[in-house]
Scaffold this active site. Structure first.
Site, PDB file in Angstrom:
ATOM      1  CG  ASN A  99      -2.177  -0.866   0.914  1.00  0.00           C
ATOM      2  OD1 ASN A  99      -3.058  -0.480   0.152  1.00  0.00           O
ATOM      3  ND2 ASN A  99      -2.198  -2.059   1.486  1.00  0.00           N
ATOM      4  CG  HIS A 153      -9.526  -3.203   8.383  1.00  0.00           C
ATOM      5  ND1 HIS A 153      -8.555  -3.746   9.201  1.00  0.00           N
ATOM      6  CD2 HIS A 153     -10.579  -4.055   8.424  1.00  0.00           C
ATOM      7  CE1 HIS A 153      -9.017  -4.877   9.723  1.00  0.00           C
ATOM      8  NE2 HIS A 153     -10.238  -5.086   9.263  1.00  0.00           N
ATOM      9  CD  GLU A 175      -7.545   7.201  22.995  1.00  0.00           C
ATOM     10  OE1 GLU A 175      -6.811   6.806  23.911  1.00  0.00           O
ATOM     11  OE2 GLU A 175      -8.473   8.013  23.148  1.00  0.00           O
ATOM     12  N   GLY A 176      -9.554   3.265  18.972  1.00  0.00           N
ATOM     13  CA  GLY A 176     -10.050   1.891  18.910  1.00  0.00           C
ATOM     14  C   GLY A 176      -9.311   1.044  17.888  1.00  0.00           C
ATOM     15  CD  GLU A 227      -5.822  -3.602   1.537  1.00  0.00           C
ATOM     16  OE1 GLU A 227      -6.281  -3.811   2.660  1.00  0.00           O
ATOM     17  OE2 GLU A 227      -4.664  -3.932   1.220  1.00  0.00           O
ATOM     18  CG  ASN A 238      -6.160   1.549   9.283  1.00  0.00           C
ATOM     19  OD1 ASN A 238      -5.070   1.175   8.851  1.00  0.00           O
ATOM     20  ND2 ASN A 238      -7.019   0.708   9.852  1.00  0.00           N
ATOM     21  CG  MET A 273      -0.068  -4.963  11.395  1.00  0.00           C
ATOM     22  SD  MET A 273      -1.851  -4.879  11.038  1.00  0.00           S
ATOM     23  CE  MET A 273      -1.935  -5.859   9.548  1.00  0.00           C
TER      24      MET A 273
HETATM   25  C1  GAR Z   1      -3.204  -4.590   4.108  1.00  0.00           C
HETATM   26  O1  GAR Z   1      -4.059  -5.580   3.617  1.00  0.00           O
HETATM   27  C2  GAR Z   1      -3.942  -3.694   5.091  1.00  0.00           C
HETATM   28  O2  GAR Z   1      -5.264  -3.497   4.763  1.00  0.00           O
HETATM   29  C3  GAR Z   1      -3.833  -4.515   6.359  1.00  0.00           C
HETATM   30  O3  GAR Z   1      -2.501  -4.978   6.345  1.00  0.00           O
HETATM   31  C4  GAR Z   1      -2.118  -5.217   4.981  1.00  0.00           C
HETATM   32  C5  GAR Z   1      -0.768  -4.571   4.756  1.00  0.00           C
HETATM   33  O4  GAR Z   1      -0.249  -4.888   3.494  1.00  0.00           O
HETATM   34  N1  GAR Z   1      -4.124  -3.731   7.515  1.00  0.00           N
HETATM   35  C6  GAR Z   1      -4.828  -4.186   8.562  1.00  0.00           C
HETATM   36  O5  GAR Z   1      -5.206  -5.332   8.659  1.00  0.00           O
HETATM   37  C7  GAR Z   1      -5.090  -3.154   9.652  1.00  0.00           C
HETATM   38  N2  GAR Z   1      -5.918  -3.684  10.653  1.00  0.00           N
HETATM   39  P1  GAR Z   1       0.959  -4.049   2.879  1.00  0.00           P
HETATM   40  O6  GAR Z   1       2.043  -3.993   3.950  1.00  0.00           O
HETATM   41  O7  GAR Z   1       1.392  -4.850   1.702  1.00  0.00           O
HETATM   42  O8  GAR Z   1       0.445  -2.676   2.511  1.00  0.00           O
END
Ligand code: GAR
Length: 179
Positions: free
Chosen positions: A12, A101, A134-135, A163, A99, A82
């Site tokens: 991303n 998700h 904060e959640g 994404e 963010n 994360m």
């Molecule tokens: C992505 O799918 C993003 O949506 C997810 O982590 C991945 C990161 O991929 N995020 C979450 O789950 C947040 N709760 P990347 O490092 O290749 O961008």
């Protein structure tokens, strides 16, 4: 001016860079993630703020926020970041943290959203881009788009492709002040 927080492979982050968005700094809670390498390859300042170097999470977040501000960051994008952000960080960028998700929030928050949707055998899942509070994956939704769960074998790739289209669009809108 955008600062990106990462914890993983950084696809991303790459989508934001490839879209020509004004990314000026990249930070991570982990030292050895591929996303930091991508940042450095793109010539961007990249730093890690691992918890074991700080007294606690709040102090780490304060240092990270200060580092981002020193690089001129006005908008923070969590691109696969994360860790939950604490108040000292959130207060520095009010309404200016987004963010991405991989589910239709509030369904399947957390670190395993795609797996959780597959296990629940829902008909549709999708991608959410939202403001951060904060959640855990909460905060006002800016955009959501659905995807059919089937064919299951291609779901991960389809989620990531979505994404990589949605996140740069929303970030571009935020930069242009139209959201
Ligand atoms: C992505 O799918 C993003 O949506 C997810 O982590 C991945 C990161 O991929 N995020 C979450 O789950 C947040 N709760 P990347 O490092 O290749 O961008």
């Amino acid at each position: 001016m955008i600062g990106v927080l990462v914890s993983g492979t950084g696809t991303n982050l790459q989508a934001l860079i490839d879209a020509g968005l004004p990314v000026v700094a990249v930070a991570s809670n982990r030292r050895d993630v591929y996303a930091l390498l991508r940042a450095r390859e793109a010539g961007l300042p990249a730093a890690s703020f691992a918890l074991d170097c700080h007294a606690d999470r709040a102090e780490r977040d304060l240092m990270m926020a200060t580092w981002l501000e020193e690089h001129g960051v006005e908008l923070v994008v969590l691109a696969g970041y994360m860790h939950l952000l604490t108040k000292p960080f959130l207060d520095r960028f009010p309404e200016r943290i987004v963010n991405v998700h991989p589910s239709l929030l509030p369904a399947f928050p957390g670190a395993h959203a795609i797996h959780d949707a597959l296990a629940a055998e829902v008909e549709t899942t999708g991608v959410t881009v939202h403001l951060v509070d904060e959640g855990l994956d909460t905060g006002r939704v800016l955009v959501q788009e659905e995807l059919a769960l089937e064919p299951r074998a291609t779901l991960v790739d389809r989620v990531h492709a979505l994404e990589h289209r949605l996140l740069p669009q929303v970030v571009a809108d935020l930069c242009a002040g139209v959201r």
